[in-house]
Design a protein around this motif. Structure first.
Motif: not given
Length: 528
Positions: A372-373, A385-395
């Motif tokens: 998100l940040a 923001l939401v797709p980037a944050s969720l995909l970062c968590a998946v990675g």
């Protein structure tokens, strides 16, 4: 006298029938019947293949989001071609300044030219300049050159330009409408204010500290230290210093601020352990790493732009080395001050500080905060923001699971980067945005700030309680650089593997082109 017998007469040769219809067939049918032609017999030969021809302009878009474009006008003459080239150059300038890769800029430029009816177009792209040359059917040569200086990352503006080019090649808008919309995009203010971006940089550092297992107070200190470092770097940037010196200054300030918090913690009720001190510095390193341009640089090298990619990689590595020099200097200064104050600060052992050592819920929460940040620091739009944050968590989750399975940090990070690059392209193109706008912030949680810190710590300190030495620290730093390269190459590979899944996005455009092809050929149009 003997009489000679005359030779027998030679038989008259039977007339051969020439290929063609007989008089009876012509009188009965009134037309020439079609006879099956024999297939040519294939014989083995040692001759080589046909010489390589120039790839058609439309073929250059194969595998890109702009493939199968619709031509919005007939083959351009001088005035129309000049107008189309000016539009393509302005598109390339905004994309190059906003942080796009060279391959993405070239694909968008060619797509605009094809949609405008330019047949013979040459595009030459370097790190800071774009040169275009077009030859019209009448033989006129038109050349344009545009130089881009002082790039500023703006992924929201990049997404808007991508959507405009996609609408143009899909036939939803014409060149006049695209020109008007591009002027509005160039005048649109940036998505986030400077102070909020600085706070987001602190959020990246705090998220890294959370993933590593830092305490609440250490997470807060990591956020404040990153904000102070970024704010100071913004002030020093007015002196127009090269990136190497800015990286060195930022690394030294981040390390010394973390050590100052450690010293204050030893005198208060909220102590900071040596591990927390390492986590704080690691968060600051990730926030200062030039990861934003690293993925674009590696994509340029792997996509056939060696000059631009090599220049970008050299700039990234120079900035990284400056950051390493700054952290090493800050660590040396901190150790000297610690000895004067009588504060023992033992370097943390490498084998005791694992990556993503916090609890699983905290690792996921930290990864979501980083994505998100990170999207905010890149001036990403709100819907990204939401797709980037969720995909970062998946990675981060994929990398943590694979690393715990014993495959190694580099391999685990590379596989996680492939997953991020694949998913980013599939998601972003359906949101009318390039994959880079989601893939780059999603990879922030994979960067090895802790490995760089621990390696420099062992290289700076003469003796360590864990038996580490300069060689061990050097191996840790080289391993961290290997992780960085695994992130860049893995993300590019995932993006390439996701190209066949663009079919739903391009099917509508392909169907429209096929429907209009016959009508345009009757009107004298030529599809490139």
């Amino acid at each position: 006298m003997t009489s000679s017998t005359p030779p027998p007469p030679r038989p008259t040769p039977r007339p051969r029938r020439r290929p063609g219809p007989t008089p009876e067939e012509l009188t009965t049918t009134g037309s020439i019947p079609q006879r099956p032609q024999p297939k040519p017999r294939r014989r083995p030969t040692l001759r080589g293949e046909q010489p390589t021809e120039t790839i058609p302009l439309r073929g250059s878009l194969r595998g890109t989001p702009y493939r199968d474009p619709r031509v919005t006008r007939a083959v351009a003459e001088e005035q129309a071609a000049a107008h189309a080239m000016d539009l393509a150059l302005r598109v390339a300038e905004i994309m190059l300044r906003s942080g796009s890769s060279a391959a993405g800029v070239e694909a968008a430029t060619i797509a605009v030219g094809v949609a405008a009816g330019l047949e013979d177009l040459d595009v030459d792209l370097t790190m800071q300049s774009m040169h275009m040359q077009c030859r019209t059917p009448s033989g006129q040569t038109i050349s344009r050159l545009r130089v881009v200086r002082q790039p500023r990352l703006d992924f929201a503006r990049l997404a808007m330009v991508h959507a405009l080019v996609d609408d143009l090649v899909s036939g939803d808008i014409d060149l006049e409408q695209a020109d008007s919309q591009l002027r509005e995009i160039s005048r649109t203010p940036r998505m986030w204010s400077r102070w909020f971006v600085t706070l987001a940089e602190g959020g990246v550092a705090a998220g890294v500290a959370i993933i590593l297992g830092a305490g609440n107070f250490a997470v807060l200190v990591a956020l404040l230290a990153a904000c102070v470092t970024i704010g100071l770097a913004s002030l020093v940037d007015r002196l127009n210093l090269p990136d190497f010196y800015l990286g060195a200054l930022g690394g030294a300030v981040a390390t010394f601020v973390a050590f100052l918090a450690y010293v204050l913690g030893t005198w208060s009720v909220v102590p900071i352990s040596p591990s927390d001190f390492a986590f704080i510095v690691a968060g600051g390193i990730v926030a200062l790493l030039p990861s934003r341009t690293l993925i674009s640089a590696m994509e340029d090298v792997l996509s056939g732009f060696p000059v631009t990619g090599s220049a970008r990689i050299f700039a990234v590595m120079l900035h990284t080395f400056g950051l390493i020099v700054g952290v090493a200097g800050g660590l040396g200064m901190s150790l000297q001050v610690g000895e004067l104050l009588g504060i023992g600060l033992q370097p943390p052992p490498i084998d005791k500080l694992a990556w993503a050592s916090a609890a699983v819920p905290m690792v996921v929460a930290g990864a979501v905060l980083i994505g998100l940040a990170g999207a905010v620091t890149l001036q990403g739009s709100r819907r990204m923001l939401v797709p980037a944050s969720l995909l970062c968590a998946v990675g981060v989750a994929v990398a943590a699971v694979i690393a715990q399975a014993g495959l190694g940090r580099v391999t685990a990070t590379g596989i996680a980067a492939v997953v991020i690059g694949f998913a980013a392209r599939v998601i972003a193109l359906r949101m009318d945005a390039p994959a880079l706008t989601i893939a780059v912030p999603a990879t922030f949680g994979l960067f090895p700030g802790l490995g760089i810190f621990v390696g420099l710590y062992h290289m700076t300190s003469p003796t360590t309680s864990s038996g580490g030495d300069t060689t061990q620290g050097l191996f840790s730093v080289l391993g961290a650089l290997g992780v960085i390269m695994a992130i860049a190459t893995g993300t590019t590979l995932g993006d390439r593997l996701a190209a066949p899944f663009d079919a739903p996005v391009a099917q509508r455009r392909r169907a429209a082109v096929e429907q209009e092809g016959a009508g345009r050929e009757d009107e004298g149009w030529e599809i490139v």
